[in-house]
Write a protein that holds these residues in place. Structure first.
Motif, short mmCIF file in Angstrom:
data_model
loop_
_atom_site.label_atom_id
_atom_site.label_comp_id
_atom_site.label_asym_id
_atom_site.label_seq_id
_atom_site.Cartn_x
_atom_site.Cartn_y
_atom_site.Cartn_z
N ALA A 128 4.75 -16.27 -2.79
CA ALA A 128 5.09 -15.56 -4.03
C ALA A 128 4.33 -14.24 -4.11
N LEU A 129 3.05 -14.25 -3.74
CA LEU A 129 2.23 -13.03 -3.80
C LEU A 129 2.77 -11.95 -2.86
N VAL A 130 3.03 -12.33 -1.62
CA VAL A 130 3.52 -11.35 -0.64
C VAL A 130 4.91 -10.84 -1.03
N GLY A 131 5.79 -11.76 -1.45
CA GLY A 131 7.14 -11.35 -1.85
C GLY A 131 7.14 -10.41 -3.02
N ALA A 132 6.21 -10.61 -3.97
CA ALA A 132 6.13 -9.73 -5.14
C ALA A 132 5.79 -8.30 -4.74
N TYR A 133 4.85 -8.14 -3.83
CA TYR A 133 4.44 -6.78 -3.43
C TYR A 133 5.48 -6.08 -2.57
N ILE A 134 6.09 -6.81 -1.65
CA ILE A 134 7.12 -6.18 -0.82
C ILE A 134 8.33 -5.77 -1.66
N GLY A 135 8.80 -6.68 -2.53
CA GLY A 135 10.00 -6.41 -3.31
C GLY A 135 9.82 -5.42 -4.44
N ASN A 136 8.64 -5.40 -5.06
CA ASN A 136 8.44 -4.58 -6.24
C ASN A 136 7.62 -3.31 -6.01
N ILE A 137 6.89 -3.24 -4.92
CA ILE A 137 6.07 -2.05 -4.65
C ILE A 137 6.53 -1.32 -3.40
N ILE B 198 -4.40 -17.25 -6.80
CA ILE B 198 -3.60 -16.64 -5.74
C ILE B 198 -2.48 -15.79 -6.32
N VAL B 199 -1.79 -16.31 -7.34
CA VAL B 199 -0.59 -15.62 -7.82
C VAL B 199 -0.86 -14.56 -8.88
N VAL B 200 -2.01 -14.60 -9.55
CA VAL B 200 -2.22 -13.65 -10.65
C VAL B 200 -2.24 -12.19 -10.20
N PRO B 201 -2.74 -11.84 -8.97
CA PRO B 201 -2.66 -10.42 -8.58
C PRO B 201 -1.24 -9.89 -8.41
N ALA B 202 -0.26 -10.81 -8.30
CA ALA B 202 1.14 -10.37 -8.18
C ALA B 202 1.60 -9.64 -9.43
N GLN B 203 0.89 -9.84 -10.54
CA GLN B 203 1.30 -9.17 -11.77
C GLN B 203 1.20 -7.65 -11.66
N TYR B 204 0.26 -7.17 -10.85
CA TYR B 204 0.18 -5.71 -10.66
C TYR B 204 1.48 -5.20 -10.04
N ALA B 205 2.01 -5.95 -9.08
CA ALA B 205 3.27 -5.53 -8.44
C ALA B 205 4.40 -5.52 -9.46
N PHE B 206 4.45 -6.52 -10.35
CA PHE B 206 5.53 -6.58 -11.33
C PHE B 206 5.42 -5.44 -12.35
N PHE B 207 4.20 -5.11 -12.79
CA PHE B 207 4.02 -4.05 -13.78
C PHE B 207 4.34 -2.69 -13.20
N ILE B 208 3.65 -2.33 -12.12
CA ILE B 208 3.83 -0.99 -11.54
C ILE B 208 5.20 -0.88 -10.89
N GLY B 209 5.64 -1.96 -10.26
CA GLY B 209 6.98 -1.95 -9.68
C GLY B 209 8.04 -1.79 -10.75
N GLY B 210 7.81 -2.39 -11.93
CA GLY B 210 8.76 -2.26 -13.02
C GLY B 210 8.94 -0.81 -13.46
N ILE B 211 7.85 -0.04 -13.44
CA ILE B 211 7.94 1.38 -13.80
C ILE B 211 8.73 2.14 -12.75
N MET B 212 8.45 1.86 -11.47
CA MET B 212 9.19 2.53 -10.40
C MET B 212 10.67 2.17 -10.45
#
Length: 515
Positions: A185-194, A125-139
């Protein structure tokens, strides 16, 4: 930045209080924390922290030298490339989650197949959140380069709110249970970082086009800066994974106790160490790009001394009063007095190295700002190997669990010291003597203030049983403020220059409030 990260740490504490009250220290919480082994491994393997640290100086260089179009081209290429790489790693991690859990949580199998299945399910469930952290980190890096700190500060807060929502709401919905925290955690990662960062940079005029122009000079520079980090080991990046791996071999609840102790230690790390590092990084990168190394050295020294001034007393407070801190924050619901004692022992030993952990993000970014990544990675790799070896040796020797936290603190102090002396050679000098003077005076002022914390914690003992934990938390807050004021006045008496910085900041905030 500090205020935003303070809010993040407060929400983090609320998150952990909610998790502790609902689930205590049990197989469920151990499974939840172990489920982050695979996402953390993915973040580490692709050098997530180094990605933004390598990107910001290059983006800043183009942005501050009148080449904004090229800056956004580098942004487009890096986002395209990392989307492909991170996507592939996520698919691999999702498919092979079960054997990966067996490797990086070796004690899971001993608890039975149901426990392993729970860890694997939550990991997926939580591993796809890493995309949000990586791409969001660049933004977010583009915003740091423009010295916009408010929006990046929202990302961890939204992430924490997602987990809190999952624990409070989703966990009570049929079919979710403890899985609610993973979905939150998954939803929060995408909203906050993407979602939020993209809405902001879009208004700022971002120009994004899919591109794999890997021959561009700026792209090559970002990848070159990242390469040593990818090939090396990072103590801040993997020490949590190492501790969780070893703790999975211990008794039920040990993983959760170490995680809670570590997170309490990281509260000042986020508020002071990471906040100051993120705030000073664009300035250091700009000074380097403009060739103003005199300003660079002055800014770095003041920042390091400020970190020590703020965090040495916190180390002292955690050493003297760990149990009241844990009891006031967590001992309610399913979180028992035994859980408090176990977590407090961890916090006390983690507390030894608080100031060193807080120095590290500033020191690491001082290297990234001058586009030097090899030296810190060599030191980080050596320290991490020694730490990992020590931790597994302590486990084999059946040492007390707190010894793992002691090893972490010693490793942090060794690494911070090595980075400090090495950066002086990289930037043509640094007033290290002044840094150590601040450390010495901060230790003296903390020692004078320690009796306040000691007797204060004794004076409020028993309030929790009679009046409840929230009143006890208020009383502990008063004790800490008395301790902090004592430290401040002693620091002022022995003429620490950092007290003047604090007074200047306070006057500035009062003036702004008046306006």
């Amino acid at each position: 930045m500090a205020a935003s990260l303070l809010l993040s740490r407060v929400l983090g504490m609320v998150r952990d209080m909610v998790i502790g009250a609902k689930f205590g220290q049990s197989d469920l919480t151990d499974a939840y924390f172990l489920s982050f082994q695979i996402p953390d491994l993915l973040f580490y393997l692709i050098a997530g922290g180094a990605l933004s640290a390598a990107f910001i100086p290059v983006f800043s260089e183009y942005l501050h030298t009148g080449r904004e179009e090229e800056a956004w081209h580098v942004f487009s290429v890096i986002v395209t490339l990392m989307s492909i790489i991170v996507g592939a790693f996520i698919v691999f991690s999702w498919i092979f989650a079960e054997p990966l859990v067996g490797i990086f949580a070796p004690g899971a199998a001993a608890r039975g197949p149901e426990f392993v299945d729970l860890v694997v399910h939550m990991s997926r469930i939580v591993v796809p959140a890493q995309y949000a952290f990586f791409i969001g980190g660049i933004m977010l890096g583009t915003l740091y380069a423009r010295q916009v700190f408010s929006v990046p500060g929202l990302a961890p807060n939204v992430y924490n709110l997602g987990i809190i929502f999952g624990a409070v709401v989703l966990a009570n919905v049929a079919g979710f249970g403890v899985l609610g925290m993973s979905w939150g955690a998954l939803v929060g990662a995408y909203i906050g970082n993407i979602v939020i960062p993209f809405a902001v940079i879009r208004r700022m005029g971002v120009t994004f086009k899919l591109s794999l122009d890997l021959r561009h000079e700026g792209v090559k520079k970002v990848l070159k800066l990242m390469l040593p980090v990818v090939l090396g080991l990072s103590l801040p990046g993997v020490f949590g994974m190492i501790l969780r791996s070893v703790s999975s071999l211990g008794e039920v609840g040990m993983t959760t106790a170490i995680e809670y102790g570590n997170r309490l230690m990281q509260a000042p790390l986020g508020v002071f160490g990471q906040a100051l590092a993120l705030a000073v990084f664009p300035a250091l990168a700009q000074f380097f790009a403009q060739g103003r190394m005199d300003l660079y050295r002055d800014q770095l020294e003041k920042t390091l001394r400020t970190v020590l001034f703020l965090t040495v007393p916190i180390s002292a407070f955690f050493l003297v009063a760990p149990e009241p801190v844990v009891q006031a924050l967590f001992e309610r619901g399913a979180f028992t007095a035994a859980d408090t004692a176990r977590t407090a022992a961890m916090l006390q030993m983690f507390g030894i190295g608080v100031f060193a952990w807080c120095l590290q993000p500033v020191l690491m970014r001082s290297y990234y700002a001058v586009q030097k990544t090899l030296t810190p990675i060599l030191f980080g790799t050596a320290t991490t190997l020694l730490f990992g070896g020590a931790v597994f040796a302590l486990h084999k020797l059946e040492s007390p669990p707190e010894s793992l936290a002691v090893a972490a603190s010693i490793a942090a102090i060794v690494l911070a010291t090595a980075l400090l002396f090495a950066i002086r050679r990289e930037i043509g000098g640094l007033n290290i003597r002044g840094v150590f003077q601040t450390l010495g005076k901060a230790l003296v002022a903390s020692a004078v203030a320690v009796p306040v914390a000691w007797f204060g914690s004794i004076a409020i003992a028993g309030l929790s049983d009679r009046f409840g934990n929230f009143l006890y938390l208020g009383a502990l807050t008063i004790v800490f403020l008395l301790f902090a004021w004592t430290y401040y006045f002693v620091a002022k008496l022995i003429k620490m220059p950092e007290t003047k910085y604090a007074e200047a900041a306070a006057r500035s905030n009062r003036n702004k409030s008046g306006e």
